[in-house]
Structure formats: structure tokens, C-alpha cells
Design an enzyme around this catalytic site. Structure first.
Site, PDB file in Angstrom:
ATOM      1  N   ASP A   1      -0.108   5.062   1.133  1.00 19.45           N
ATOM      2  CA  ASP A   1      -0.540   6.013   2.183  1.00 19.45           C
ATOM      3  C   ASP A   1      -0.439   5.092   3.304  1.00 19.45           C
ATOM      4  O   ASP A   1      -1.200   4.047   3.704  1.00 19.45           O
ATOM      5  CB  ASP A   1      -1.714   6.525   2.031  1.00 19.45           C
ATOM      6  CG  ASP A   1      -1.666   7.512   0.888  1.00 19.45           C
ATOM      7  OD1 ASP A   1      -1.032   8.746   0.903  1.00 19.45           O
ATOM      8  OD2 ASP A   1      -2.630   7.459  -0.298  1.00 19.45           O
TER       9      ASP A   1
ATOM     10  N   ASP B   1       0.795  -1.415   0.134  1.00 19.04           N
ATOM     11  CA  ASP B   1      -0.146  -0.200  -0.057  1.00 19.04           C
ATOM     12  C   ASP B   1       1.030   1.188   0.053  1.00 19.04           C
ATOM     13  O   ASP B   1       2.006   1.051   0.353  1.00 19.04           O
ATOM     14  CB  ASP B   1      -0.927   0.093   1.433  1.00 19.04           C
ATOM     15  CG  ASP B   1      -1.856   1.009   1.399  1.00 19.04           C
ATOM     16  OD1 ASP B   1      -2.541   1.445   0.192  1.00 19.04           O
ATOM     17  OD2 ASP B   1      -2.219   1.518   2.254  1.00 19.04           O
TER      18      ASP B   1
END
Length: 259
Positions: free
Chosen positions: A15, A13
Site C-alpha cells: 500500500d 511495501d
């Protein structure tokens, strides 16, 4: 218990794992460099559909993270891939930004508000009442309801913002129609991403900061999962879920030596 196979490819991922509120998380640059030097297939994923991969590449580069365009996978791309498989050359009414409209244009979709096959809801900073009203009426008239991702809030420097999942709930309340979410935690996003880099789930790992999207999506796609504590989930929060990551670490810096 069967011994796990060595990790040959990585999905992470963005953020909360690599960056936080516009700044790189310590260790992110070393992790990306190690990945690139290793030659192992990898993807940086995001449920945010606002930006195109080229936009995100430039954004990451400004923070010192060198990620090629082809190694970025967004919920907008996953949504476009899903629609291209379901109904090639279709039509859609879109609420969203360039990341989503570009992905749909690239698969040959026509964007229209005249009897579209789909209403596609993505992330935008300017949700308008007029656009939501039009979406409700088109869905009631027979358009199928698709959303890029189920996240109910998104991060900003001022605090949480209403996101796609929250707006989808409003449209569902007005139409009685549930959307199909293409992004995490739908394992479809992970599988299409793995296919894009020629990787296999049994030799892949997913790194994320959220139990309800990243870890769940990785788990359901058959991958090893690593939870980092630099984002939205604390170690105490993990006890609230009926499933667990393969391993919990303080940050991405703790995973550099595993590549």
C-alpha cells in the site's frame, strides 16, 4: 565509505508503493514484470494482517499485478513464524481476520480463550468491546501479549481508520503490559522474509512509503532503502527523522531500471 554491493533481491511495501486505495500506482506493473523477468528473489510486504497471501494475490491480480503467493509476506506470517520459533504448538486467543487465524492454524496453533499462551492482536474492521475485554482479562491472567503490527491508523476510501497499534494502546492502558510487535518496523519481519526467499540483507533493498516503518525496518535489517513519495510520507517529512533512506524517488516507476 565502503561501496555498496549490487542489489540482488528486492522487498517492497504494497500500500502506497504498488497500489493506492484499490488502484495500481503507475509503474507498479512494469516493476513487478521486470522483477519476474529478472529471476531475482523478491517479496511484496504488508503490515496488514487481514488477508491471506492467496487473498492478496487475487486482489493484486485484479489490478493487473501478477505476484505469486510465495512472493507475498504479511505481518500475520511474520507473527506466526515468531510464535512457532518461540513456543511450537502453542495456544492463542486471537483478535483478527482470516490472514492471521490461517497463519496460526498453519503452524499448528490451537485458537482458544481458555488459558492461552498468547493473546494475539491483529487487524480487523470489527474490533469489539467484548473481544478487547476478554483480551485484557487473559493478559492479566498471564497470557503474553503479541501484536502483528504497530500501525495506529490504516487507510480507507473514507479516511484513516483506527488500526492495531491504537487498539493495542487501549489494551496496554488496561493491563499495564506492552505488546511485542512482530511486523514493521521490527527487523524480524524483514529477516524472516529474507530467509524465506534465500536472500541476504547486504545485497537487498527495501522500498516503502513510510519513514517510521518501511525505511526504519530496512535500515535496521541492514538493507539499502528507497522511499517513494506516493504514500504517506512527503519529502519535507523526511527531515523530521534522525535517519535517511538511501534514496528518495517520486514513485516505483523510477526504480524499474534498477532491477
Amino acid at each position: 565509505m565502503a561501496e555498496r554491493k549490487p542489489i540482488e533481491s528486492w522487498l517492497t511495501d504494497m500500500d502506497g508503493v504498488l497500489i493506492h486505495e484499490g488502484t495500481p500506482i503507475p509503474g507498479a506493473d512494469a516493476f513487478i514484470k521486470r522483477l519476474r523477468d529478472s529471476g531475482k528473489p523478491f517479496l511484496v510486504l504488508t503490515n496488514n494482517s487481514i488477508y491471506t497471501p492467496r487473498d492478496l494475490q487475487a486482489r493484486l491480480a485484479r489490478m493487473g499485478l501478477d505476484v505469486p503467493v510465495e512472493n507475498i509476506w504479511t505481518s500475520a506470517l511474520a507473527t506466526a513464524k515468531f510464535l512457532d520459533d518461540q513456543r511450537p504448538g502453542g495456544t492463542a486467543y486471537v483478535i483478527g481476520e482470516a490472514g492471521l487465524t490461517t497463519a496460526l492454524h498453519d503452524i499448528g496453533y490451537i485458537l482458544t480463550d481458555h488459558e492461552p499462551d498468547y493473546v494475539v492482536l491483529g487487524e480487523t474492521r470489527t474490533y469489539s468491546f467484548e473481544a478487547m475485554t476478554k483480551a485484557v482479562r487473559l493478559i492479566n491472567a498471564g497470557a503474553r501479549f503479541i501484536c502483528t503490527n504497530p500501525d495506529e491508523t490504516g487507510p480507507s476510501t473514507e479516511g484513516p481508520l483506527p488500526a492495531t497499534g491504537a487498539v493495542a494502546a487501549l489494551i496496554t492502558k488496561a493491563t499495564g503490559k506492552q505488546p511485542y510487535f512482530a511486523g514493521k518496523p521490527n527487523p524480524l519481519m524483514m529477516r524472516t522474509g529474507l530467509n524465506a526467499i534465500g536472500a541476504h540483507s547486504e545485497t537487498s533493498a527495501m522500498i516503502g512509503d513510510r519513514m517510521d516503518t518501511d525505511v526504519l525496518a530496512g535500515l535496521e535489517a541492514g538493507m539499502q532503502t528507497f522511499l517513494v513519495l506516493t504514500g504517506l510520507t512527503s519529502e519535507q517529512d523526511t527531515e523530521k527523522f534522525p535517519y535517511r533512506p538511501t534514496k528518495t524517488v517520486a514513485s516505483i516507476a523510477d526504480l524499474v531500471d534498477l532491477v
